[in-house]
Design a protein around this motif. Structure first.
Motif, PDB file in Angstrom:
ATOM      1  N   LYS A 102       0.824  -1.217   0.000  1.00 12.15           N
ATOM      2  CA  LYS A 102       0.000   0.000   0.000  1.00 12.15           C
ATOM      3  C   LYS A 102       0.856   1.263   0.000  1.00 12.15           C
ATOM      4  CE  LYS A 102      -3.576   2.235   2.770  1.00 12.15           C
ATOM      5  NZ  LYS A 102      -4.173   2.333   4.100  1.00 12.15           N
ATOM      6  N   VAL A 103       0.535   2.186  -0.890  1.00  8.92           N
ATOM      7  CA  VAL A 103       1.240   3.467  -0.960  1.00  8.92           C
ATOM      8  C   VAL A 103       0.194   4.580  -0.912  1.00  8.92           C
ATOM      9  CG1 VAL A 103       2.837   4.918  -2.257  1.00  8.92           C
ATOM     10  CG2 VAL A 103       3.103   2.439  -2.327  1.00  8.92           C
ATOM     11  N   ASP A 104       0.307   5.427   0.095  1.00 11.43           N
ATOM     12  CA  ASP A 104      -0.688   6.495   0.285  1.00 11.43           C
ATOM     13  C   ASP A 104      -0.435   7.671  -0.658  1.00 11.43           C
ATOM     14  OD1 ASP A 104      -2.354   5.424   2.269  1.00 11.43           O
ATOM     15  OD2 ASP A 104      -0.845   5.817   3.805  1.00 11.43           O
ATOM     16  N   PRO A 105      -1.462   8.509  -0.876  1.00 11.38           N
ATOM     17  CA  PRO A 105      -1.296   9.689  -1.731  1.00 11.38           C
ATOM     18  C   PRO A 105      -0.126  10.548  -1.246  1.00 11.38           C
ATOM     19  CG  PRO A 105      -3.599   9.367  -1.233  1.00 11.38           C
ATOM     20  CD  PRO A 105      -2.845   8.368  -0.400  1.00 11.38           C
ATOM     21  N   GLY A 106       0.652  11.047  -2.208  1.00  4.45           N
ATOM     22  CA  GLY A 106       1.790  11.888  -1.877  1.00  4.45           C
ATOM     23  C   GLY A 106       3.026  11.121  -1.461  1.00  4.45           C
ATOM     24  N   GLU A 107       2.924   9.788  -1.355  1.00  3.87           N
ATOM     25  CA  GLU A 107       4.119   9.004  -1.030  1.00  3.87           C
ATOM     26  C   GLU A 107       4.809   8.526  -2.300  1.00  3.87           C
ATOM     27  OE1 GLU A 107       4.065   5.825   1.742  1.00  3.87           O
ATOM     28  OE2 GLU A 107       2.604   6.786   3.040  1.00  3.87           O
ATOM     29  N   ALA A 108       6.110   8.222  -2.161  1.00  3.72           N
ATOM     30  CA  ALA A 108       6.899   7.765  -3.307  1.00  3.72           C
ATOM     31  C   ALA A 108       6.717   6.276  -3.535  1.00  3.72           C
ATOM     32  CB  ALA A 108       8.373   8.075  -3.072  1.00  3.72           C
ATOM     33  N   SER A 109       6.458   5.888  -4.790  1.00  4.09           N
ATOM     34  CA  SER A 109       6.359   4.470  -5.129  1.00  4.09           C
ATOM     35  C   SER A 109       7.624   3.980  -5.828  1.00  4.09           C
ATOM     36  CB  SER A 109       5.150   4.227  -6.017  1.00  4.09           C
ATOM     37  OG  SER A 109       5.156   5.090  -7.122  1.00  4.09           O
ATOM     38  N   VAL A 110       8.350   4.887  -6.468  1.00  3.08           N
ATOM     39  CA  VAL A 110       9.592   4.480  -7.138  1.00  3.08           C
ATOM     40  C   VAL A 110      10.593   5.620  -7.037  1.00  3.08           C
ATOM     41  CG1 VAL A 110       8.744   5.250  -9.407  1.00  3.08           C
ATOM     42  CG2 VAL A 110      10.573   3.564  -9.304  1.00  3.08           C
ATOM     43  N   ALA A 111      11.854   5.280  -6.862  1.00  2.17           N
ATOM     44  CA  ALA A 111      12.925   6.280  -6.823  1.00  2.17           C
ATOM     45  C   ALA A 111      14.083   5.779  -7.664  1.00  2.17           C
ATOM     46  CB  ALA A 111      13.386   6.526  -5.390  1.00  2.17           C
ATOM     47  N   ILE A 112      14.556   6.660  -8.550  1.00  5.08           N
ATOM     48  CA  ILE A 112      15.659   6.340  -9.459  1.00  5.08           C
ATOM     49  C   ILE A 112      16.735   7.398  -9.252  1.00  5.08           C
ATOM     50  CG2 ILE A 112      16.349   6.241 -11.893  1.00  5.08           C
ATOM     51  CD1 ILE A 112      13.273   5.564 -12.403  1.00  5.08           C
ATOM     52  N   VAL A 113      17.953   6.975  -9.015  1.00  8.56           N
ATOM     53  CA  VAL A 113      19.054   7.926  -8.820  1.00  8.56           C
ATOM     54  C   VAL A 113      20.202   7.519  -9.738  1.00  8.56           C
ATOM     55  CG1 VAL A 113      20.745   8.846  -7.189  1.00  8.56           C
ATOM     56  CG2 VAL A 113      18.404   8.388  -6.432  1.00  8.56           C
ATOM     57  N   VAL A 114      20.630   8.451 -10.582  1.00  7.10           N
ATOM     58  CA  VAL A 114      21.737   8.185 -11.509  1.00  7.10           C
ATOM     59  C   VAL A 114      22.814   9.252 -11.315  1.00  7.10           C
ATOM     60  CG1 VAL A 114      22.451   7.972 -13.918  1.00  7.10           C
ATOM     61  CG2 VAL A 114      20.168   7.215 -13.231  1.00  7.10           C
ATOM     62  N   ALA A 115      24.034   8.841 -11.057  1.00  4.21           N
ATOM     63  CA  ALA A 115      25.152   9.779 -10.963  1.00  4.21           C
ATOM     64  C   ALA A 115      26.082   9.559 -12.140  1.00  4.21           C
ATOM     65  CB  ALA A 115      25.914   9.584  -9.655  1.00  4.21           C
ATOM     66  N   ALA A 116      26.538  10.665 -12.740  1.00  6.32           N
ATOM     67  CA  ALA A 116      27.387  10.587 -13.925  1.00  6.32           C
ATOM     68  C   ALA A 116      28.378  11.744 -13.912  1.00  6.32           C
ATOM     69  CB  ALA A 116      26.528  10.649 -15.192  1.00  6.32           C
ATOM     70  N   PRO A 117      29.482  11.593 -14.627  1.00  8.87           N
ATOM     71  CA  PRO A 117      30.407  12.726 -14.723  1.00  8.87           C
ATOM     72  C   PRO A 117      29.720  13.967 -15.302  1.00  8.87           C
ATOM     73  CG  PRO A 117      31.515  10.727 -15.430  1.00  8.87           C
ATOM     74  CD  PRO A 117      30.055  10.369 -15.233  1.00  8.87           C
ATOM     75  N   ARG A 118      28.859  13.783 -16.301  1.00  9.37           N
ATOM     76  CA  ARG A 118      28.233  14.902 -17.015  1.00  9.37           C
ATOM     77  C   ARG A 118      26.711  14.833 -16.902  1.00  9.37           C
ATOM     78  NH1 ARG A 118      32.330  18.408 -18.186  1.00  9.37           N
ATOM     79  NH2 ARG A 118      34.205  17.177 -18.598  1.00  9.37           N
ATOM     80  N   ARG A 119      26.059  15.991 -16.963  1.00  5.69           N
ATOM     81  CA  ARG A 119      24.620  16.007 -16.697  1.00  5.69           C
ATOM     82  C   ARG A 119      23.771  15.387 -17.810  1.00  5.69           C
ATOM     83  NH1 ARG A 119      26.048  21.142 -18.000  1.00  5.69           N
ATOM     84  NH2 ARG A 119      24.746  22.409 -19.346  1.00  5.69           N
ATOM     85  N   GLY A 120      24.183  15.511 -19.069  1.00  9.32           N
ATOM     86  CA  GLY A 120      23.376  14.963 -20.167  1.00  9.32           C
ATOM     87  C   GLY A 120      23.065  13.484 -19.955  1.00  9.32           C
ATOM     88  N   PRO A 121      24.094  12.655 -19.799  1.00  7.55           N
ATOM     89  CA  PRO A 121      23.842  11.234 -19.552  1.00  7.55           C
ATOM     90  C   PRO A 121      23.019  10.975 -18.293  1.00  7.55           C
ATOM     91  CG  PRO A 121      26.104  11.569 -20.244  1.00  7.55           C
ATOM     92  CD  PRO A 121      25.510  12.943 -20.046  1.00  7.55           C
ATOM     93  N   ALA A 122      23.212  11.771 -17.242  1.00  9.52           N
ATOM     94  CA  ALA A 122      22.440  11.547 -16.013  1.00  9.52           C
ATOM     95  C   ALA A 122      20.950  11.752 -16.283  1.00  9.52           C
ATOM     96  CB  ALA A 122      22.926  12.482 -14.903  1.00  9.52           C
ATOM     97  N   PHE A 123      20.609  12.854 -16.970  1.00  6.41           N
ATOM     98  CA  PHE A 123      19.201  13.110 -17.291  1.00  6.41           C
ATOM     99  C   PHE A 123      18.635  12.007 -18.184  1.00  6.41           C
ATOM    100  CE2 PHE A 123      19.940  17.699 -16.286  1.00  6.41           C
ATOM    101  CZ  PHE A 123      18.835  17.899 -15.480  1.00  6.41           C
ATOM    102  N   GLU A 124      19.355  11.688 -19.240  1.00  4.43           N
ATOM    103  CA  GLU A 124      18.825  10.710 -20.201  1.00  4.43           C
ATOM    104  C   GLU A 124      18.636   9.338 -19.540  1.00  4.43           C
ATOM    105  OE1 GLU A 124      21.342  10.808 -23.692  1.00  4.43           O
ATOM    106  OE2 GLU A 124      21.143  12.995 -23.791  1.00  4.43           O
ATOM    107  N   ALA A 125      19.594   8.948 -18.725  1.00  7.98           N
ATOM    108  CA  ALA A 125      19.517   7.623 -18.112  1.00  7.98           C
ATOM    109  C   ALA A 125      18.378   7.539 -17.102  1.00  7.98           C
ATOM    110  CB  ALA A 125      20.852   7.279 -17.458  1.00  7.98           C
ATOM    111  N   SER A 126      18.119   8.616 -16.361  1.00  6.11           N
ATOM    112  CA  SER A 126      17.043   8.540 -15.358  1.00  6.11           C
ATOM    113  C   SER A 126      15.683   8.451 -16.058  1.00  6.11           C
ATOM    114  CB  SER A 126      17.101   9.715 -14.386  1.00  6.11           C
ATOM    115  OG  SER A 126      16.793  10.923 -15.025  1.00  6.11           O
TER     116      SER A 126
END
Lengths: 80, 147, 147, 80
Positions: B83-107
């Motif tokens: 059960k996940v209530d309104p306003g709660e997170a159901s999925v979290a994705i975190v990507v760290a990269a040397p450069r921002r382009g790949p981080a955005f695209e991968a997430s």
């Protein structure tokens, strides 16, 4: 025997999350489906929306299944 | 880290764990339960179920795909079950990269792939019944027809 | 919230503050100090300065642009000032929206606009001198030439 | 007087972060620049990379500046 797992809307329609089919020899997923649908007629209308997995990996209708395998009936996934 | 969990997601700790001196960018996506409303009814909560361990393995495969496609140094994906209530997170994705382009695209790629291939299902529980998202099967008036 | 701050960024709290039952997606971008290395020297830390209050106002303008361009419900941007050590966050952007597409696009837009228009400057302090990023002015061998 | 603020590499080159120019009447930013560059000759080579703000907002060379205004000399920004 083949173990059949059902999830989400498919479990809902079938009224169960797990069933076993007394299959003795190898057959394809496409051949297995009528046996599942016969056991759980409310599943039949969902056929075109379902995917299947054999032993934890997506499989197509021509994939073989044998006694001892685990077949999963997967409605459209909706994670996220 | 790739995990399917019952407890609430600690996104701050996940980001903290992705900080690294060889990266300049961390892109994070959090999917949350949105209260939908229609015809005088509202979503009260969501309920997730998964085909495990296939779902765990698919999350790891998405991580491996990302590392093949982009120069990233860290990928974490957590998905809630139950059960996940309104306003709660159901999925979290975190990507760290040397450069921002790949981080955005991968997430972005990660959430799209999750919605395509990971055997997880969501049931919306409304004030007037429930519906399996994607299958339109359930007990709500609108959803009780053929799939 | 739009702020330029001296202390370290609490990204988890920022995301927590963006959770809302009318949103289904939160996209976050965190820019961190990356240790660059060249010719036997390495970046030891970064130091940021800003033209305030113009920089504060430009952050707010970026927030307003985003709310004009996309259906988003919450935008926070925090930027550090002063010394930022390797692996620490220098900027955090959090966007909450009903749908994930706008959340992703808006968070990317925010960091690109920050790098275009917000009067903030970064000095890389290397083991062998410093350099103002973008101007190539400083005391390192490579940077001491004309801009 | 016009107050001139310098930032980043420009402050570095000029050796100061703030200066005042004894301007009596209105003139344009383009006309102000030679006075700044005369006072801080090491800034001159940066000219093509610089932007300017008048009273906290970006302004072009034809923008007017008058006594009491605050002019900021802005090298390429590098936040993020």
């Amino acid at each position: 025997m083949i173990k059949v797992l059902l999830f989400g809307a498919a479990a809902d329609r079938a009224g169960t999350r797990e069933t076993e089919l007394p299959v003795e020899a190898g057959l394809t997923l496409a051949e297995l489906w009528p046996l599942i649908a016969e056991r759980h007629p409310d599943l039949a209308p969902m056929r075109d929306t379902l995917a299947f997995a054999v032993n934890g990996e997506y499989a197509r209708g021509d994939a073989g299944v044998s006694p001892g395998d685990e077949v999963a009936v997967l409605p459209p996934v909706s994670g996220g | 880290m790739f995990a399917i969990v019952e407890e609430s997601l600690e996104v701050g700790a996940l980001i903290q764990g992705a900080l690294s001196p060889d990266c300049g960018a961390i892109a994070t996506f959090v999917g949350t339960t949105r209260i939908d409303e229609s015809e005088g009814a509202a979503v009260e909560y969501l309920e997730y179920e998964a085909y495990r361990p296939m779902a765990d393995r698919k999350l790891e495969e998405i991580g491996a795909e990302i590392e093949r496609l982009w120069d990233v140094r860290h990928v974490s994906i957590l998905h809630r079950l139950g059960k996940v209530d309104p306003g709660e997170a159901s999925v979290a994705i975190v990507v760290a990269a040397p450069r921002r382009g790949p981080a955005f695209e991968a997430s972005r790629y990660a959430i799209e792939r999750i919605k395509e291939v990971v055997p997880i299902w969501k049931r919306e529980v409304w004030s007037d019944g429930y519906v399996w998202v994607g299958s339109q099967v359930g007990t709500r008036g609108l959803a009780s027809g053929k799939p």
